[in-house]
Design an enzyme around this catalytic site. Structure first.
Site, short mmCIF file in Angstrom:
data_model
loop_
_atom_site.label_atom_id
_atom_site.label_comp_id
_atom_site.label_asym_id
_atom_site.label_seq_id
_atom_site.Cartn_x
_atom_site.Cartn_y
_atom_site.Cartn_z
CB SER A 42 32.76 38.34 42.48
OG SER A 42 33.56 37.89 41.41
CG ASP A 205 34.83 35.15 43.87
OD1 ASP A 205 34.05 35.85 44.52
OD2 ASP A 205 34.63 34.81 42.69
#
Length: 328
Positions: A42, A205
């Site tokens: 991320s 993610d």
């Protein structure tokens, strides 16, 4: 780059708080450290990509502070006029229709632009130089590894390492695309639909499965590492809290989701392996990960906390302004 000043780095995800990661990284560079390989998830993937790219280009990493400070945060999550005018209703419709409130196009374009400015486009640009002493398999010989969660196959994908499992040539894939797949927070950002030889895989993610992949570079052949791997985590050091039973259906649902997304699930195992000793803990808990309205003062404080956390870590390890040796 001598082995005694080499450290592989792993950066945790943390939304807009990535400048705290950079503060820690820059403090390490000021002590002479360099990073042959760097991994992230991320926001950690974004910072990792920028660090790897700037190192490859021979740039001073301190230039990255300006890159992150002038990031157009509000523009990265800007909504179409109609969606914005409809307020929460517009966001709800976007979520139902497109599986996410915001697209990743602006984020991807920004990352690609900053990488291109230092000559990095595809993973071919981040291949490690020839090293006759390396023990790395050919598919692992890259300066950057980012993590994304594959909802289609229900696995963690390590990019570029796992591109061949999707019938894709690693060297041909854009770094920005991989980084932004790693940063596609479920529901907030729309998933990335990656076309493969078998159809389409849905990527979100990486923090869903591994927000802090600290063991990604650990050797598995029982040989001593040539240099250590250090991690930078956007939280305080783990503390023991009272045990409280989960007693309601709603509480069970919330606790299950938190456990799924909590990278501390294997904390006991990692503690036994000494992972906490090689982790820089940057406590930024009061800063929301998805607050894209960070002020300049917020950025200053986040950066300072990263710097201070790195200094504390180096002092604890006895490695500030001293020669570096391999870990135990």
């Amino acid at each position: 780059m001598t082995d005694e000043r080499c450290v592989d780095l792993v950066l945790e995800g943390g939304g807009v708080r990535g400048i705290a990661l950079l503060g820690a990284v820059l403090r390490l560079t000021e002590e002479g450290y360099r990073f042959p390989r760097i991994a992230g998830t991320s926001a950690g993937a974004i910072v990792a990509a920028f660090v790897a790219a700037h190192q490859r280009a021979g740039r001073d990493l301190h230039g990255l502070e300006e890159v992150l400070r002038r990031a157009p945060l509000a523009e990265l999550v800007e909504e179409p006029a109609l969606q914005r005018a409809a307020g929460p209703l517009g966001d709800g419709v976007a979520l139902l229709v497109q599986n996410g409130v915001h697209g990743t196009e602006r984020l991807t374009a920004w990352v690609a632009r900053e990488l291109a400015a230092v000559g990095v486009h595809t993973f071919a640009d981040l291949r490690l130089p020839p090293d006759p002493d390396t023990s790395l398999a050919p598919y692992q010989r890259y300066a950057l590894v980012v993590h994304t969660s594959d909802l289609t196959r229900r696995v963690l994908a390590r990019l570029p390492w796992d591109y061949d499992r999707y019938d894709l040539v690693p060297d041909d894939q854009r770094v920005a695309d991989a980084v932004c797949a790693s940063a596609a927070t479920p529901f907030f950002f729309r998933p990335v639909q990656q076309r493969t030889g078998r159809g389409v895989a849905t990527w979100v993610d990486g923090g869903l499965l591994s927000n802090f992949p600290i063991t990604v570079f650990d050797r598995t052949d029982d040989r001593r590492p040539r240099w250590p791997t250090w991690g930078i985590k956007l939280s305080g050091a783990p503390v023991e809290r009272p045990d409280e039973a989960v007693r309601t259906p709603l509480g069970l649902a919330v606790a299950s989701l938190r456990t799924l997304m909590n990278d501390d699930v294997n904390r006991y195992h990692l503690e036994e392996e000494g992972v906490n000793r090689r982790t820089i803990f940057v406590d930024v808990a009061e800063f929301p990960a998805l607050d894209f309205s960070l002020t300049e003062a917020d950025q200053d404080e986040l950066f300072r906390r990263g710097t201070r956390a790195a200094e504390t870590f180096l002092d604890r390890m006895g490695r500030r302004r001293t020669a570096v040796t391999s870990p135990e």
